[in-house]
Design a protein around this motif. Sequence first.
Motif, PDB file in Angstrom:
ATOM      1  N   ALA A  44       0.831  -1.208   0.000  1.00 40.21           N
ATOM      2  CA  ALA A  44       0.000   0.000   0.000  1.00 40.21           C
ATOM      3  C   ALA A  44       0.862   1.252   0.000  1.00 40.21           C
ATOM      4  N   PHE A  45       1.973   1.234   0.753  1.00 42.45           N
ATOM      5  CA  PHE A  45       2.868   2.386   0.798  1.00 42.45           C
ATOM      6  C   PHE A  45       3.524   2.612  -0.568  1.00 42.45           C
ATOM      7  N   VAL A  46       3.915   1.530  -1.236  1.00 39.30           N
ATOM      8  CA  VAL A  46       4.513   1.644  -2.572  1.00 39.30           C
ATOM      9  C   VAL A  46       3.513   2.277  -3.537  1.00 39.30           C
ATOM     10  N   LYS A  47       2.259   1.861  -3.466  1.00 40.31           N
ATOM     11  CA  LYS A  47       1.227   2.436  -4.350  1.00 40.31           C
ATOM     12  C   LYS A  47       1.020   3.918  -4.052  1.00 40.31           C
ATOM     13  N   MET A  48       1.072   4.292  -2.780  1.00 40.09           N
ATOM     14  CA  MET A  48       0.906   5.696  -2.429  1.00 40.09           C
ATOM     15  C   MET A  48       2.066   6.531  -2.960  1.00 40.09           C
ATOM     16  N   VAL A  49       3.291   6.019  -2.808  1.00 40.12           N
ATOM     17  CA  VAL A  49       4.454   6.751  -3.319  1.00 40.12           C
ATOM     18  C   VAL A  49       4.390   6.834  -4.840  1.00 40.12           C
ATOM     19  N   GLN A  50       3.935   5.765  -5.503  1.00 46.02           N
ATOM     20  CA  GLN A  50       3.793   5.783  -6.964  1.00 46.02           C
ATOM     21  C   GLN A  50       2.818   6.871  -7.387  1.00 46.02           C
ATOM     22  N   ALA A  51       1.736   7.036  -6.662  1.00 41.75           N
ATOM     23  CA  ALA A  51       0.770   8.096  -6.980  1.00 41.75           C
ATOM     24  C   ALA A  51       1.402   9.473  -6.795  1.00 41.75           C
ATOM     25  N   GLN A  52       2.221   9.633  -5.768  1.00 36.89           N
ATOM     26  CA  GLN A  52       2.885  10.919  -5.546  1.00 36.89           C
ATOM     27  C   GLN A  52       3.932  11.194  -6.623  1.00 36.89           C
ATOM     28  N   LYS A  60       5.840  18.867 -12.483  1.00 35.90           N
ATOM     29  CA  LYS A  60       7.199  19.364 -12.749  1.00 35.90           C
ATOM     30  C   LYS A  60       7.812  18.860 -14.044  1.00 35.90           C
ATOM     31  N   ASN A  61       7.184  17.902 -14.724  1.00 39.06           N
ATOM     32  CA  ASN A  61       7.690  17.322 -15.973  1.00 39.06           C
ATOM     33  C   ASN A  61       9.073  16.689 -15.826  1.00 39.06           C
ATOM     34  N   LYS A  62       9.346  16.078 -14.680  1.00 37.43           N
ATOM     35  CA  LYS A  62      10.585  15.323 -14.496  1.00 37.43           C
ATOM     36  C   LYS A  62      10.351  14.244 -13.444  1.00 37.43           C
ATOM     37  N   VAL A  63      11.226  13.240 -13.476  1.00 39.48           N
ATOM     38  CA  VAL A  63      11.128  12.137 -12.520  1.00 39.48           C
ATOM     39  C   VAL A  63      11.774  12.571 -11.205  1.00 39.48           C
ATOM     40  N   PRO A  64      11.058  12.451 -10.100  1.00 36.00           N
ATOM     41  CA  PRO A  64      11.609  12.908  -8.817  1.00 36.00           C
ATOM     42  C   PRO A  64      12.437  11.829  -8.131  1.00 36.00           C
ATOM     43  N   THR A  65      13.206  12.270  -7.169  1.00 28.92           N
ATOM     44  CA  THR A  65      13.845  11.364  -6.215  1.00 28.92           C
ATOM     45  C   THR A  65      13.011  11.424  -4.932  1.00 28.92           C
ATOM     46  N   MET A  66      13.330  10.562  -3.992  1.00 32.55           N
ATOM     47  CA  MET A  66      12.613  10.620  -2.709  1.00 32.55           C
ATOM     48  C   MET A  66      12.855  11.963  -2.039  1.00 32.55           C
ATOM     49  N   ALA A  67      14.081  12.494  -2.168  1.00 31.12           N
ATOM     50  CA  ALA A  67      14.396  13.798  -1.567  1.00 31.12           C
ATOM     51  C   ALA A  67      13.539  14.905  -2.199  1.00 31.12           C
ATOM     52  N   ASP A  68      13.313  14.830  -3.515  1.00 35.99           N
ATOM     53  CA  ASP A  68      12.456  15.816  -4.183  1.00 35.99           C
ATOM     54  C   ASP A  68      11.029  15.753  -3.646  1.00 35.99           C
ATOM     55  N   ILE A  90      12.988   4.750  -6.529  1.00 35.88           N
ATOM     56  CA  ILE A  90      12.315   5.270  -7.723  1.00 35.88           C
ATOM     57  C   ILE A  90      13.318   5.171  -8.860  1.00 35.88           C
ATOM     58  N   ASP A  91      12.965   4.445  -9.936  1.00 36.44           N
ATOM     59  CA  ASP A  91      13.897   4.310 -11.054  1.00 36.44           C
ATOM     60  C   ASP A  91      13.818   5.512 -11.987  1.00 36.44           C
ATOM     61  N   GLU A  93      12.536   5.904 -14.804  1.00 33.48           N
ATOM     62  CA  GLU A  93      11.258   6.064 -15.499  1.00 33.48           C
ATOM     63  C   GLU A  93      10.127   6.440 -14.549  1.00 33.48           C
ATOM     64  N   GLY A  94      10.398   6.515 -13.264  1.00 33.14           N
ATOM     65  CA  GLY A  94       9.390   6.876 -12.282  1.00 33.14           C
ATOM     66  C   GLY A  94       8.664   5.701 -11.667  1.00 33.14           C
ATOM     67  N   LYS A  95       9.167   4.481 -11.883  1.00 28.05           N
ATOM     68  CA  LYS A  95       8.536   3.306 -11.291  1.00 28.05           C
ATOM     69  C   LYS A  95       9.047   3.121  -9.867  1.00 28.05           C
ATOM     70  N   VAL A  96       8.129   2.905  -8.936  1.00 28.77           N
ATOM     71  CA  VAL A  96       8.467   2.768  -7.511  1.00 28.77           C
ATOM     72  C   VAL A  96       8.508   1.288  -7.147  1.00 28.77           C
ATOM     73  N   THR A  97       9.584   0.894  -6.441  1.00 25.93           N
ATOM     74  CA  THR A  97       9.707  -0.483  -5.965  1.00 25.93           C
ATOM     75  C   THR A  97      10.195  -0.486  -4.521  1.00 25.93           C
ATOM     76  N   ALA A  98       9.903  -1.574  -3.842  1.00 26.18           N
ATOM     77  CA  ALA A  98      10.387  -1.768  -2.475  1.00 26.18           C
ATOM     78  C   ALA A  98      11.462  -2.835  -2.522  1.00 26.18           C
ATOM     79  N   VAL A  99      12.624  -2.509  -1.967  1.00 21.21           N
ATOM     80  CA  VAL A  99      13.734  -3.465  -1.943  1.00 21.21           C
ATOM     81  C   VAL A  99      14.199  -3.647  -0.508  1.00 21.21           C
ATOM     82  N   ALA A 100      14.726  -4.833  -0.236  1.00 23.39           N
ATOM     83  CA  ALA A 100      15.204  -5.124   1.124  1.00 23.39           C
ATOM     84  C   ALA A 100      16.345  -4.176   1.475  1.00 23.39           C
TER      85      ALA A 100
END
Length: 104
Positions: A44-52, A60-68, A90-91, A93-100
């Motif tokens: 659920a958190f990954v989906k929320m971050v993907q929406a953001q 902004k017309n650019k792919v953000p980082t978590m810091a952005d 966040i890769d 292309e803007g795809k959000v993933t959760a990694v260990a």
Amino acid sequence: MKNEKGFTLVEMMIVMLVISVLLIVTIPNVARHNTNINNKGCEAFVKMVQAQVQSYMIDKNKVPTMADLISENYLIEDTGCPNGTKSILIDSEGKVTAVAKTTT
């Protein structure tokens, strides 16, 4: 013999036995489902971050980082998954993933 109202020792032991059996049945089921609950919270958190991320990309017309996302108030803070075992990436292309999380 007086007719005093109250519980006898045998009645109290039966009540304790019933409560103990209920606890013995309930606690393992809760512990078994704890991992599943944490995984659902992470998904659920990954989906929320993907929406953001998508919202940021529209604005902004650019792919953000978590810091952005944090500095622009799209997210409150970088907490990773709620269970603390995975971090969010966040890769390009803007795809959000959760990694260990790695311990270094």
